[in-house]
Design a protein around this motif. Sequence first.
Motif, PDB file in Angstrom:
ATOM      1  N   GLY A  48      -1.401  -1.122   2.176  1.00 38.71           N
ATOM      2  CA  GLY A  48      -2.057  -2.252   2.816  1.00 38.71           C
ATOM      3  C   GLY A  48      -2.350  -3.423   1.887  1.00 38.71           C
ATOM      4  O   GLY A  48      -2.767  -4.485   2.341  1.00 38.71           O
ATOM      5  N   LEU A  49      -2.119  -3.244   0.574  1.00 38.99           N
ATOM      6  CA  LEU A  49      -2.464  -4.311  -0.371  1.00 38.99           C
ATOM      7  C   LEU A  49      -1.293  -5.265  -0.586  1.00 38.99           C
ATOM      8  O   LEU A  49      -0.134  -4.854  -0.602  1.00 38.99           O
ATOM      9  CB  LEU A  49      -2.879  -3.713  -1.721  1.00 38.99           C
ATOM     10  N   ASP A  50      -1.626  -6.529  -0.805  1.00 42.90           N
ATOM     11  CA  ASP A  50      -0.585  -7.506  -1.099  1.00 42.90           C
ATOM     12  C   ASP A  50      -0.212  -7.450  -2.586  1.00 42.90           C
ATOM     13  O   ASP A  50      -0.837  -6.740  -3.374  1.00 42.90           O
ATOM     14  CB  ASP A  50      -1.017  -8.912  -0.686  1.00 42.90           C
ATOM     15  N   LYS A  51       0.816  -8.217  -2.950  1.00 38.15           N
ATOM     16  CA  LYS A  51       1.322  -8.204  -4.331  1.00 38.15           C
ATOM     17  C   LYS A  51       0.252  -8.570  -5.343  1.00 38.15           C
ATOM     18  O   LYS A  51       0.162  -7.980  -6.415  1.00 38.15           O
ATOM     19  CB  LYS A  51       2.499  -9.182  -4.480  1.00 38.15           C
ATOM     20  N   GLU A  52      -0.550  -9.573  -5.016  1.00 36.61           N
ATOM     21  CA  GLU A  52      -1.578 -10.030  -5.960  1.00 36.61           C
ATOM     22  C   GLU A  52      -2.601  -8.933  -6.245  1.00 36.61           C
ATOM     23  O   GLU A  52      -2.958  -8.691  -7.403  1.00 36.61           O
ATOM     24  CB  GLU A  52      -2.281 -11.275  -5.421  1.00 36.61           C
TER      25      GLU A  52
END
Length: 89
Positions: A48-52
Amino acid sequence: MSEGKRRYKATIDGETYTIIGQKPQEHMRVVAETVDDQLNQLKEMTKGLDKEKRAILLAINAVSDQLAMRKELNEIKEKYKQLEENQEN
């Protein structure tokens, strides 16, 4: 580019980066591959986490490891110093 600096192109998490540093190309290749591998592991574990956010987690893990190794190195240096002092006596 200043003397002794090398440029290395690396693909990390699907993006191309130019890394500039004084380390040999083999070192930079291993670093880039390690970062890519660790980001891929984080991607699997944290879907669920984005690249950043994954990059921030990777940085936190890297700094944590660095601090733990620094502590261990200091402990080894202290033991070595004590051994040297004991041999002198």
